[in-house]
Design a protein around this motif. Structure first.
Motif, mmCIF file in Angstrom:
data_model
loop_
_atom_site.group_PDB
_atom_site.id
_atom_site.type_symbol
_atom_site.label_atom_id
_atom_site.label_comp_id
_atom_site.label_asym_id
_atom_site.label_seq_id
_atom_site.Cartn_x
_atom_site.Cartn_y
_atom_site.Cartn_z
ATOM 1 N N ALA A 193 -2.882 12.781 -8.292
ATOM 2 C CA ALA A 193 -3.654 13.848 -8.936
ATOM 3 C C ALA A 193 -3.155 15.229 -8.525
ATOM 4 O O ALA A 193 -3.138 16.166 -9.330
ATOM 5 C CB ALA A 193 -5.137 13.693 -8.600
ATOM 6 N N ILE A 194 -2.721 15.368 -7.276
ATOM 7 C CA ILE A 194 -2.238 16.673 -6.806
ATOM 8 C C ILE A 194 -0.952 17.061 -7.524
ATOM 9 O O ILE A 194 -0.715 18.236 -7.822
ATOM 10 C CB ILE A 194 -2.036 16.639 -5.277
ATOM 11 C CG1 ILE A 194 -3.381 16.356 -4.584
ATOM 12 C CG2 ILE A 194 -1.460 17.952 -4.776
ATOM 13 C CD1 ILE A 194 -3.286 16.295 -3.075
ATOM 14 N N CYS A 195 -0.108 16.066 -7.814
ATOM 15 C CA CYS A 195 1.130 16.339 -8.557
ATOM 16 C C CYS A 195 0.802 16.934 -9.921
ATOM 17 O O CYS A 195 1.523 17.809 -10.419
ATOM 18 C CB CYS A 195 1.945 15.062 -8.726
ATOM 19 S SG CYS A 195 2.683 14.420 -7.210
ATOM 20 N N HIS B 223 0.832 -1.204 0.000
ATOM 21 C CA HIS B 223 0.000 0.000 0.000
ATOM 22 C C HIS B 223 0.867 1.255 0.000
ATOM 23 O O HIS B 223 0.588 2.217 -0.736
ATOM 24 C CB HIS B 223 -0.927 -0.016 1.217
ATOM 25 C CG HIS B 223 -1.781 1.219 1.333
ATOM 26 N ND1 HIS B 223 -2.829 1.481 0.480
ATOM 27 C CD2 HIS B 223 -1.714 2.265 2.209
ATOM 28 C CE1 HIS B 223 -3.394 2.631 0.818
ATOM 29 N NE2 HIS B 223 -2.728 3.122 1.863
ATOM 30 N N LEU B 224 1.923 1.254 0.809
ATOM 31 C CA LEU B 224 2.788 2.430 0.893
ATOM 32 C C LEU B 224 3.520 2.696 -0.427
ATOM 33 O O LEU B 224 3.813 3.848 -0.748
ATOM 34 C CB LEU B 224 3.820 2.242 2.019
ATOM 35 C CG LEU B 224 3.260 2.277 3.446
ATOM 36 C CD1 LEU B 224 4.364 1.981 4.457
ATOM 37 C CD2 LEU B 224 2.623 3.648 3.755
ATOM 38 N N SER B 225 3.814 1.622 -1.167
ATOM 39 C CA SER B 225 4.520 1.810 -2.435
ATOM 40 C C SER B 225 3.672 2.515 -3.472
ATOM 41 O O SER B 225 4.193 3.022 -4.472
ATOM 42 C CB SER B 225 4.979 0.449 -2.984
ATOM 43 O OG SER B 225 3.859 -0.357 -3.331
ATOM 44 N N GLN B 226 2.337 2.568 -3.258
ATOM 45 C CA GLN B 226 1.441 3.244 -4.194
ATOM 46 C C GLN B 226 1.050 4.639 -3.717
ATOM 47 O O GLN B 226 0.240 5.303 -4.365
ATOM 48 C CB GLN B 226 0.169 2.408 -4.398
ATOM 49 C CG GLN B 226 0.431 1.005 -4.915
ATOM 50 C CD GLN B 226 -0.837 0.211 -5.103
ATOM 51 O OE1 GLN B 226 -1.656 0.533 -5.960
ATOM 52 N NE2 GLN B 226 -1.014 -0.822 -4.302
ATOM 53 N N ILE B 227 1.631 5.078 -2.608
ATOM 54 C CA ILE B 227 1.314 6.381 -2.035
ATOM 55 C C ILE B 227 2.362 7.400 -2.459
ATOM 56 O O ILE B 227 3.565 7.121 -2.420
ATOM 57 C CB ILE B 227 1.233 6.314 -0.498
ATOM 58 C CG1 ILE B 227 0.129 5.335 -0.065
ATOM 59 C CG2 ILE B 227 0.971 7.693 0.093
ATOM 60 C CD1 ILE B 227 -1.258 5.720 -0.501
ATOM 61 N N CYS B 228 1.941 8.560 -2.881
ATOM 62 C CA CYS B 228 2.860 9.645 -3.232
ATOM 63 C C CYS B 228 3.543 10.145 -1.962
ATOM 64 O O CYS B 228 2.874 10.544 -0.994
ATOM 65 C CB CYS B 228 2.092 10.776 -3.919
ATOM 66 S SG CYS B 228 3.113 12.220 -4.321
ATOM 67 N N LYS B 229 4.850 10.141 -1.957
ATOM 68 C CA LYS B 229 5.584 10.562 -0.762
ATOM 69 C C LYS B 229 5.436 12.050 -0.494
ATOM 70 O O LYS B 229 5.557 12.477 0.660
ATOM 71 C CB LYS B 229 7.068 10.212 -0.930
ATOM 72 C CG LYS B 229 7.340 8.720 -1.007
ATOM 73 C CD LYS B 229 8.818 8.461 -1.142
ATOM 74 C CE LYS B 229 9.092 6.957 -1.203
ATOM 75 N NZ LYS B 229 10.552 6.663 -1.346
ATOM 76 N N GLY C 2 0.966 12.247 -0.140
ATOM 77 C CA GLY C 2 0.250 11.239 0.623
ATOM 78 C C GLY C 2 -0.999 10.714 -0.057
ATOM 79 O O GLY C 2 -1.884 10.161 0.610
ATOM 80 N N GLU C 3 -1.111 10.884 -1.361
ATOM 81 C CA GLU C 3 -2.281 10.422 -2.105
ATOM 82 C C GLU C 3 -1.904 9.199 -2.950
ATOM 83 O O GLU C 3 -0.731 8.940 -3.241
ATOM 84 C CB GLU C 3 -2.792 11.531 -3.040
ATOM 85 C CG GLU C 3 -3.286 12.773 -2.323
ATOM 86 C CD GLU C 3 -4.581 12.522 -1.569
ATOM 87 O OE1 GLU C 3 -5.331 11.607 -1.971
ATOM 88 O OE2 GLU C 3 -4.858 13.242 -0.582
#
Length: 385
Positions: free
Chosen positions: A122-124, A97-103, A106-107
């Motif tokens: 999306a925020i990026c 799960h963490l590997s799919q989260i934007c560092k 956090g999305e």
């Protein structure tokens, strides 16, 4: 999970039980290694000694068997094994799960920046560094690249199969090269033994040249064989990635690394390497061996010139040179005639060796061993102008 971890923890080391887990008569469980330390700490060194339970302080008697007299709590051990398995799965899911989260934000990263070929959230795209970049849904790119990898996998499998066959051919070529060098050495030794001292330096020179020639060609073939293993390794890596990738992000990151290796393999294509220049010519070494020697003919063993001779000619005396040298190449037909003679002699000796039993009753089949004895040496003698 934390409450269960406390129940499955040793009261001494405060860590999860380390099997074997021993059950005392007071119903408390401990790691065996922890009980060993408790016995040392309480000065209980005799098998008939006694010690106090670290939990309830009840006196426990060893009864002459030491710690081996206490039963193992197999139920706790089985629960512990299952708990560790579930704990590992939980950790793996968390990492997945963490590997799919934007560092940065956090999305969930559900987009792929086509400009930088990088997963983003999306925020990026809306407010970050990728606002002006082209993007696509990561699920769509994942499906496309997965399908492409499947096609590449099929191609790489075919390349791997061809590489395996080519490697077998090269290994056969290497065996032939090894056999050829043995024939060349036999020819050099056989011809050199029938000549005089003047050619001994040339024999040493040719053997050194042959060794370098053999080493360089063998090294080239070995390098080609090693390069032919690359498609098999890439095929295994691609197949492993296709079958065992944990998520789309990890898949795309790994595929990006594999693409450069695949492109290098396509560019170099070790199957196109030609091995025809990795041969050693017996006839060429023979020509180099007798090059520059003034020989008009050779005298066979039944020649009257040899039979009627009571003493060797002056040219065969040690005080005279064996023969003279020039820059000319010996007559082509003569070279072939002498070479055929030695090859025929070698073949006859091989057939005789195979028919003669060895000392232990087995046939002597050690391969071709060419040498000249007194009789065969008299069959080929040089004369000089």
């Amino acid at each position: 999970m934390e409450a269960l971890a406390q129940v499955l923890s040793c009261p001494v080391c405060l860590e999860l039980f380390t099997p074997p887990v021993l059950l005392l008569s007071c119903t408390h469980n401990f790691c065996k290694k922890c009980l060993d330390e408790v016995l040392i700490h309480q000065n209980c060194t005799h098998i008939n000694g006694q010690f106090s339970c670290p939990m309830c302080r009840k006196v426990i008697h060893l009864r002459g068997r030491g710690l081996t007299g206490f039963p193992r709590n197999t139920l706790v051990e089985s629960i512990l094994e299952k708990f560790k398995y579930e704990l590992e799965n939980l950790h793996s899911r968390e990492q997945n799960h963490l590997s799919q989260i934007c560092k940065e934000h956090g999305e969930i990263m559900n987009l792929l920046c086509l400009t930088e070929d990088k997963p983003i959230c999306a925020i990026c795209k809306l407010f970050g560094d990728h606002e002006s970049h082209s993007v696509a849904k990561i699920s769509k790119v994942y499906a496309e690249r997965k399908s492409r990898l499947v096609k590449d996998l099929d191609w790489m499998f075919q390349q791997s199969q061809c590489a395996e066959q080519a490697k077998k051919d090269i290994e056969e070529k290497m065996d032939d090269l090894t056999n050829t060098i043995a024939d060349v050495k036999a020819m050099i030794d056989g011809v050199g033994a029938s000549l005089l001292k003047g050619i001994q330096w040339r024999m040493s020179e040719l053997k050194a040249k042959l060794g370098k020639d053999y080493s360089s060609k063998l090294e080239k073939l070995q390098l080609m064989a090693n390069e032919l293993q690359v498609p098999s390794h890439l095929h295994h890596q691609m197949k492993t990635l296709l079958e065992k990738h944990s998520n789309a992000v990890c898949f795309l990151q790994e595929v990006k690394l594999l693409r450069s290796k695949i492109e290098k393999c396509i560019e170099r294509n070790p199957l196109q390497e030609d091995t025809k220049y990795c041969n050693i010519s017996v006839s060429q070494y023979f020509k180099d061996l007798i090059r520059g020697i003034h020989i008009t003919h050779y005298v066979s063993s039944d020649s009257e010139e040899i039979a009627n001779s009571n003493e060797p000619s002056e040219v065969f005396r040690p005080c005279y040179p064996a023969f003279s040298f020039s820059d000319e190449i010996s007559n082509e037909s003569f070279c072939q005639k002498v070479l055929d003679f030695f090859q025929k002699s070698n073949k006859v000796r091989e057939d005789i060796t195979q028919k003669v039993p060895s000392r232990d009753g087995m046939d002597a089949t050690n391969g071709t061993h060419f040498s000249l004895d007194t009789e065969s040496s008299s069959r080929l003698k040089p004369t000089y102008e």
